[in-house]
Design an enzyme around this catalytic site. Sequence first.
Site, PDB file in Angstrom:
ATOM      1  N   GLU A 263      59.507 -57.775 -39.843  1.00  0.00           N
ATOM      2  CA  GLU A 263      59.101 -57.750 -38.461  1.00  0.00           C
ATOM      3  C   GLU A 263      58.514 -57.125 -37.470  1.00  0.00           C
ATOM      4  O   GLU A 263      57.773 -56.871 -36.625  1.00  0.00           O
ATOM      5  CB  GLU A 263      60.439 -57.869 -38.173  1.00  0.00           C
ATOM      6  CG  GLU A 263      60.778 -58.093 -36.415  1.00  0.00           C
ATOM      7  CD  GLU A 263      62.470 -57.906 -36.573  1.00  0.00           C
ATOM      8  OE1 GLU A 263      62.738 -58.622 -36.928  1.00  0.00           O
ATOM      9  OE2 GLU A 263      62.224 -57.448 -35.191  1.00  0.00           O
TER      10      GLU A 263
ATOM     11  N   ASN B 256      43.754 -78.328 -60.979  1.00  0.00           N
ATOM     12  CA  ASN B 256      42.016 -79.451 -60.814  1.00  0.00           C
ATOM     13  C   ASN B 256      41.085 -79.243 -60.522  1.00  0.00           C
ATOM     14  O   ASN B 256      39.764 -78.974 -60.262  1.00  0.00           O
ATOM     15  CB  ASN B 256      41.721 -80.506 -61.790  1.00  0.00           C
ATOM     16  CG  ASN B 256      42.145 -80.246 -62.798  1.00  0.00           C
ATOM     17  OD1 ASN B 256      42.026 -79.420 -64.244  1.00  0.00           O
ATOM     18  ND2 ASN B 256      42.944 -81.456 -64.080  1.00  0.00           N
TER      19      ASN B 256
ATOM     20  N   HIS C 145      62.787 -62.451 -37.690  1.00  0.00           N
ATOM     21  CA  HIS C 145      63.585 -61.586 -37.331  1.00  0.00           C
ATOM     22  C   HIS C 145      65.270 -61.726 -37.770  1.00  0.00           C
ATOM     23  O   HIS C 145      66.216 -61.091 -37.489  1.00  0.00           O
ATOM     24  CB  HIS C 145      63.649 -62.025 -35.608  1.00  0.00           C
ATOM     25  CG  HIS C 145      64.806 -61.335 -34.961  1.00  0.00           C
ATOM     26  ND1 HIS C 145      64.708 -59.845 -34.403  1.00  0.00           N
ATOM     27  CD2 HIS C 145      65.953 -61.324 -34.257  1.00  0.00           C
ATOM     28  CE1 HIS C 145      65.455 -59.274 -33.847  1.00  0.00           C
ATOM     29  NE2 HIS C 145      66.449 -60.227 -33.064  1.00  0.00           N
TER      30      HIS C 145
END
Lengths: 156, 709, 118
Positions: free
Chosen positions: B74, B441, B52
């Site tokens: 929003e 990994n 917002h």
Amino acid sequence: MAEELMENENQYVIFRLGRENYGLEISTILEIITMQTITEVPGTEVFIEGIINLRGRVIPVFNLHKKLNLAGGETTRSTRIVVVEVRGNHIGMLVDGVSEVVKITEEIVEQPSGILSDLDEEYLSGVAKLEDKLVILLDVTKVLQRGNGALLENIG
Amino acid sequence: MGLNLDASPEELKVFLEEADEHFQTLEEDLIRLEKEEEFNEDLMQEIFRASHTLKGSSATIGHNRMAQLTHGMENVLDKLRKKQLTVTSDLVDIMFECLDCLKVLRDEILNDEESDLELGDILGKLGSVHDAAPGSDSPTTTQPAPDKTSGKQTEAKISIDLSWEERDTLANASERGLKPYVIQLLFDVELEMLAVRTFVTLMALNETGEMLKSNPSADEIEREQVTDTLVMLILMKDDEAKIREVISTLPNIAQYEIQPFNDNVTQGEAPVIQRVEKVGEAEAECDEAESGDRNKINEAKNKAPTAAKNNNAKKANRTVRVDVELLDSLMNLVGELVIDRTRLFQILGNLEANYEMDEVSQDLGRTSVHIARVTTQLQEQIMKARMLPVENLFNKFPRMVRDLSQKAGKEVDFVMTGQETELDRSIIEEIGDPLIHLLRNAVDHGIEPPDQRVAKGKPRIGQLKLQASHEENHIIITIKDDGRGIDPEVVKKSGVKKGMITEEQAKRLTDKEAINLIFMSGLSTVAKVSDVSGRGVGMDVVRNNIEKINGATEIDSAVDKGTEFKIKLPLTLAIIRALLVSIDKSVYAIPLSSVTETIRMQQDQIEYVNNQEVIVVRGKVLPLVRLKKVFRNSYDIEDRGKLFVVVVNLAGQQVGLVVDSLVGEQEIVIKTLGKYIGDVQGISGATILGDGNVALIVDVSNLIKKAAS
Amino acid sequence: MPKVLLVDDAAFMRMRCAKLLTENGYSVDEAENGQDAVEKYQKIKPDLVLMDITMPVMDGLTAVAEIKKIDPEAKIVMCSALGQQNTVMSAIKAGAKDFIIKPYQPEKILSTIKRFVG
């Protein structure tokens, strides 16, 4: 760049290398110091003399004799290290002795072609005819670049 | 093309800083939101708020695309907040995609150039998620309440129906000295938040007298049942000039009419004003209505989101911003002081050795000791100033691990601890890539797919832990997974197959040594090369990067139990303790972190294996490296009978470095050789000694590698 | 010089707005959330409060109620984004005098403030 320099009068530091007089534009020079203990760095090119401590800063020192293929180059009492700044990097150059600072105007500078045979003209920005001597004007960027293109690329 | 933003450079700076904070909040909270089983309202509120605020700020500076995107976000977040949508990983994916786009849009500001990012796709996704939610019958761009058709009905007559009580009050008004007026107001066209404007107007006029009736009524206005007209019947002491005065201060009123209320009207018809201009067809730019359930919001807020509180605490810190360059330069200056401190003690030593100490030289001695102490403190403080919590680096990992595990079809519970641990910022810069590689990994090759894990009797969800901690003069970072582990036999086989070791050597390797082979270049035990790891950048690069900054890596792994990498890092890159040695009268510095011991031995204790000089130390065979040969290229082996060996150790590999003599131990300030000289084999940098001379710093890992090959 | 208390959790918005107001002859104080606003209101007694809605710690709506408790005459203008209709409405009912819609338009802020404090 060379053309620009010659449009006006410029100050040059004159130094000896072997039997010849060389000139470096004063604005490229940071300082001129006496000989120091130079620490050799293994595995570097022959014309890199080593590194020195310049007030807490480690800078490389360059042997101009070896770089320009000139005879001589033994360290004497008059040997000096000329510290120049190239693209933000400080680099030292060994010379046989610094004589004076002169003003050189465009009129007395000739293009190097034909005057000197054995010196690689690419390092030069011109040759100045003073009253008592010839001064070979070095282009410091080119000197440090030749054969080290990649290195200076890195610097830039 | 420039963005033409409406903001000064300083404003943009603040904007960008805040934006980054909000990005971070979004990133962290979205991961938590996805992970937490129960819907966390505080968290949701925080996410909503971040998005917002971004929307508001970006609209203010005129970054329309950012405003557009955050607006779309929003809308969806609001649905989540109201539980009209549930948190799914698809939805979180979309939100992350938004975040990525936002970062591109942020960079547009940095570059002052519009990127070629197309928002259509992501806005489409947001739109369809939003519209699929209940209560979304009205698409995002239209305002639900103001009904345009009813708006046009202002041209028709608006009646004020009075109840009997109201008529009664009206009848008695004159007795109380009050005069009835009918006020009819027409608001500006295409007014944003018309209902609220109507309400504010109603409240303001209400203060001029006693309001008997309005159309729409206060209740209707609250339910957003408004047109662009407001009719009021008001009883007041003053005359209509007072009303005009009040109305003149009210905004957004296009036209109005005030008439004394008369019998005619009592019969039920109000005077009518007609809008002069035509009501535009353009849609109001209003969006979704915010939840009216404010109790819930307040409740959520009273629980006080902890992150927000922390944030405030952070802001309350008394801090100043310092340019990194200034810190670097301070560190250099302190480095020089450190050198001078060493020099000072050398001078003192000379004084004591050669002269009789008098009052003055003793005074000098005391002062030197004091300067030394202050220098040490200064050095520590400045080092501290350069420290950053590893949090700054770790922050991006949860998102990364999440994305990786999704891609690889793994289920991973990623836990980080010790984010507050501080490290020199230059080290933080250097360890980012190695850590990313190790985490990749672990997700990619360490942790098994859920079904495999279940088949092995392990919990379905894999554990991945990243931990930072302080240990004496080091920082330890560990990455630990509970995956399949590294099988030493597989590594051996792979090593033999690739010709890196002989079968003979393979047999002699301990499991630990075998596992350590994975750090050698060219060895990869991974059968399938996936998108994320195993693409050339191997473990050798990881180790090299860490050793480059004087760190060390250790690995511990057991088949089906998991793998743990332990990275030991120095606190700073700039100053280290080193052993000074001399070779051919030149002084070299060997980082003390890699020195295990120094040995003085006889020439004839050297033995040969495969034409390689070795010594045996406590039953262990150490290859010898003659630094004179490496650095001076001099082959003359002095037959002095005795020699000094510095045993260095990196990641389990030991080598003996042969030097002429030992000079001593000292704190040294690391300087680079500079770009002009560049990389030199066996040398990692230079330092300035107490006597002002320059010494080279030995690159131990490079020498060990050379000796091994 | 009329005193305006600017309440917004976004430093950027405060900076922006404060600049506009100071340039137009108002003395500006800032608060970064509702709680902060209530505390500063007591201390500063501003002529007008510009109140954001969505803020951490204490939201704007709660802050309006709190400030009205301290000073029923307080003049508070809500700063709202589109889509916060109901909240603004509640704030007006709680005693806020008016509202401004973000993104801020300088003329609107100034004209609104002028109506209340001149």
